[in-house]
Design a protein around this motif. Structure first.
Motif, PDB file in Angstrom:
ATOM      1  N   TYR A   1      37.037  43.463  30.508  1.00  0.00           N
ATOM      2  CA  TYR A   1      37.936  44.818  30.725  1.00  0.00           C
ATOM      3  C   TYR A   1      37.528  45.307  31.894  1.00  0.00           C
ATOM      4  N   VAL A   2      35.895  45.709  31.962  1.00  0.00           N
ATOM      5  CA  VAL A   2      35.371  46.371  32.924  1.00  0.00           C
ATOM      6  C   VAL A   2      35.440  45.568  34.523  1.00  0.00           C
ATOM      7  N   LEU A   3      35.136  44.246  34.182  1.00  0.00           N
ATOM      8  CA  LEU A   3      34.830  43.561  35.480  1.00  0.00           C
ATOM      9  C   LEU A   3      36.072  42.740  35.982  1.00  0.00           C
ATOM     10  N   ARG A   4      37.229  42.948  35.361  1.00  0.00           N
ATOM     11  CA  ARG A   4      38.392  42.211  36.011  1.00  0.00           C
ATOM     12  C   ARG A   4      39.032  42.706  37.120  1.00  0.00           C
ATOM     13  N   ARG A   5      39.021  43.815  37.195  1.00  0.00           N
ATOM     14  CA  ARG A   5      39.483  44.123  38.844  1.00  0.00           C
ATOM     15  C   ARG A   5      38.436  43.827  39.839  1.00  0.00           C
ATOM     16  N   PRO A   6      36.884  44.297  39.576  1.00  0.00           N
ATOM     17  CA  PRO A   6      36.162  44.181  40.832  1.00  0.00           C
ATOM     18  C   PRO A   6      36.016  42.498  40.953  1.00  0.00           C
ATOM     19  N   LEU A   7      36.067  41.611  39.923  1.00  0.00           N
ATOM     20  CA  LEU A   7      35.998  40.077  40.246  1.00  0.00           C
ATOM     21  C   LEU A   7      37.074  39.496  40.931  1.00  0.00           C
TER      22      LEU A   7
ATOM     23  N   ARG B   1      36.772  37.674  44.479  1.00  0.00           N
ATOM     24  CA  ARG B   1      37.501  36.551  44.636  1.00  0.00           C
ATOM     25  C   ARG B   1      38.439  36.572  45.976  1.00  0.00           C
ATOM     26  N   GLN B   2      39.267  37.360  46.053  1.00  0.00           N
ATOM     27  CA  GLN B   2      40.090  37.404  47.159  1.00  0.00           C
ATOM     28  C   GLN B   2      39.210  37.547  48.385  1.00  0.00           C
ATOM     29  N   TRP B   3      38.234  38.373  48.537  1.00  0.00           N
ATOM     30  CA  TRP B   3      37.424  38.452  49.628  1.00  0.00           C
ATOM     31  C   TRP B   3      36.518  37.247  49.974  1.00  0.00           C
ATOM     32  N   LEU B   4      36.113  36.640  49.037  1.00  0.00           N
ATOM     33  CA  LEU B   4      35.260  35.522  49.134  1.00  0.00           C
ATOM     34  C   LEU B   4      36.174  34.203  49.390  1.00  0.00           C
ATOM     35  N   GLY B   5      37.408  34.264  49.131  1.00  0.00           N
ATOM     36  CA  GLY B   5      38.555  33.032  49.207  1.00  0.00           C
ATOM     37  C   GLY B   5      38.200  31.960  48.299  1.00  0.00           C
TER      38      GLY B   5
END
Length: 441
Positions: A427-433, A437-441
């Motif tokens: 729940y805490v890391l869902r948005r950061p991850l 992922r979008q930034w790293l591709g």
């Protein structure tokens, strides 16, 4: 008998000293009491208090310690030479380093007693030195232990409060604490919580009836106001009929002219064969003119738009439509049933969660922050569409719980959508991850 009287006097002095220790408001005041007012417990000529980290903190007979004075510097060397002291003991100059022992008679009497001031909660070590010309007795050593415990308790009570971050750093330096912290974090991370997302929402009507413009024109006036209840057949708005009346009058005049021409052709056809052909043409022209008249009359009758069902007129403002040009099929207002409402939410793409029909929804209206309405998801749009705020979002429809009071139609607020339980770490890391992922591709 004298020894017993001395012990009794010492105990009485210890009680009085306890009152003075409790009355002290600072470590400096307590140090003054320790080196100057303990004579009521143990007789001495000179006294000095030493605290680890601060050095010589107090000396008898002077209000303030001068750390550059030779006597104070020699006392500092003496205390450092003693090492850890766990119980009251008499000092023997012969056991001290030569540099300290050589100057003993210069600064202190022959017999000296050193006692620790233990602090039950921990803290820097403190020592109290008492010196006099007479030897120290065993009874006085026992009394010195109680005196040291009393003064140590006072030092601990008046200690400066350690900053919270310093306590945390000290805790992290312990190896056993790491395992406890890691285990606690693991347990906290695995706590199941309900996965949820926030989305703007609005109370919308169920199966609304859309009132549209029946033809091209200009709205002359609205006969209802926003949120006004109307009955079937009630007049809602009028279109400007000036142009339509002109068209109807022109079509009527053309029809009358064609009718007169047809009548004349029919009279001439009795005697003239050529007029029979013209009569057929006049009949077709008359039929066309009749159609034009009927069409104009139908359009003129449709300038008054009436309600086809009961409901509440839902639109923004009368002035937004008065004098506005509309085209056929353009939406003007909505007739809604106030008893049939549902919740329409707009879940942003960035906050998307796995919603399914039957998922719980809690609606918090902006107009009443202390009120909440419960609903269940009925459908989720397959494709995201832009909202009025140009945010790409999925449209979510939810039905309010049965048996509860329904919110007012048009009420806006925030909805919390729930999608099952997940570990707290997810729940805490869902948005950061997701962003990573979008930034790293």
């Amino acid at each position: 008998m004298s020894t017993v009287n001395a012990s009794v006097q010492g105990l009485l002095g210890l009680l009085q000293l306890g009152q003075r220790v409790r009355a002290a408001t600072s470590i400096e005041a307590l140090g003054f009491v320790a080196v100057n007012e303990t004579r009521a417990v143990l007789g001495y000529r000179q006294a000095a208090l030493w605290r680890e980290g601060s050095g010589v903190a107090a000396v008898s007979g002077v209000p303030q310690v001068e750390h550059d004075a030779p006597y104070v510097q020699w006392l500092a060397r003496l205390f450092r030479a003693l090492g850890p002291v766990h119980a009251p003991r008499v000092l023997d100059p012969a056991t001290l380093p030569a540099l300290v022992a050589e100057e003993w008679t210069t600064w202190l009497p022959l017999h000296a007693l050193v006692m620790p001031l233990p602090q039950a909660g921990g803290g820097p070590q403190a020592l109290l030195l008492l010196a006099r010309e007479q030897p120290w007795l065993d009874e006085e050593l026992a009394l010195a232990g109680e005196l040291g415990a009393l003064l140590g308790h006072g030092l601990y009570a008046l200690r400066p409060r350690e900053a919270l971050w310093r306590r945390g750093v000290a805790l992290l330096r312990r190896r056993k604490a790491w395992w406890k912290i890691a285990l606690a974090l693991l347990v906290v991370c695995l706590i199941p919580v309900r996965l949820s997302a926030l989305a703007p929402a609005e109370v919308t009507p169920v199966d609304p009836f859309v009132v549209r413009a029946p033809l091209d024109g200009v709205i002359d006036s609205l006969k209802v106001v926003p949120n006004q209840p109307v009955k079937t057949g009630a007049l809602l708005f009028n279109l400007d009929a000036t142009t339509l009346r002109s068209r109807y009058a022109s079509a009527r005049k053309a029809y009358e002219t064609a009718q007169e021409e047809y009548r004349q052709s029919a009279q001439q056809a009795v005697t003239d064969d050529k007029s029979k052909l013209q009569m057929a043409e006049r009949r077709g022209d008359l039929a066309q003119k009749a159609v034009d008249v009927a069409y104009s009359a139908d359009q003129l009758a449709r300038v008054q738009v009436k309600a086809e069902r009961d409901g509440v007129a839902v639109f923004a403002d009368v002035n937004d439509w008065t004098g506005k040009a509309v085209v056929v099929g353009e939406k003007v207002l909505v007739l809604a049933d106030p008893a049939g409402v549902e919740l329409t939410g707009f879940l942003p793409v960035g906050d998307q969660i796995a919603l399914a029909p039957g998922a719980d929804v809690t609606f918090y209206p902006k107009a009443s922050p202390f009120t909440a309405y419960h609903a269940t998801v009925e459908s989720v749009a397959y494709k995201a569409t832009p909202t009025d705020e140009a945010v790409l979002a999925y449209r979510v429809k939810a039905r309010f719980a049965a048996g509860e009071a329904l919110p007012r139609l048009g009420l806006m607020g925030t909805s919390r959508l729930y999608a099952g339980r997940v570990p707290l770490i997810y729940y805490v890391l869902r948005r950061p991850l997701a962003s990573l992922r979008q930034w790293l591709g």
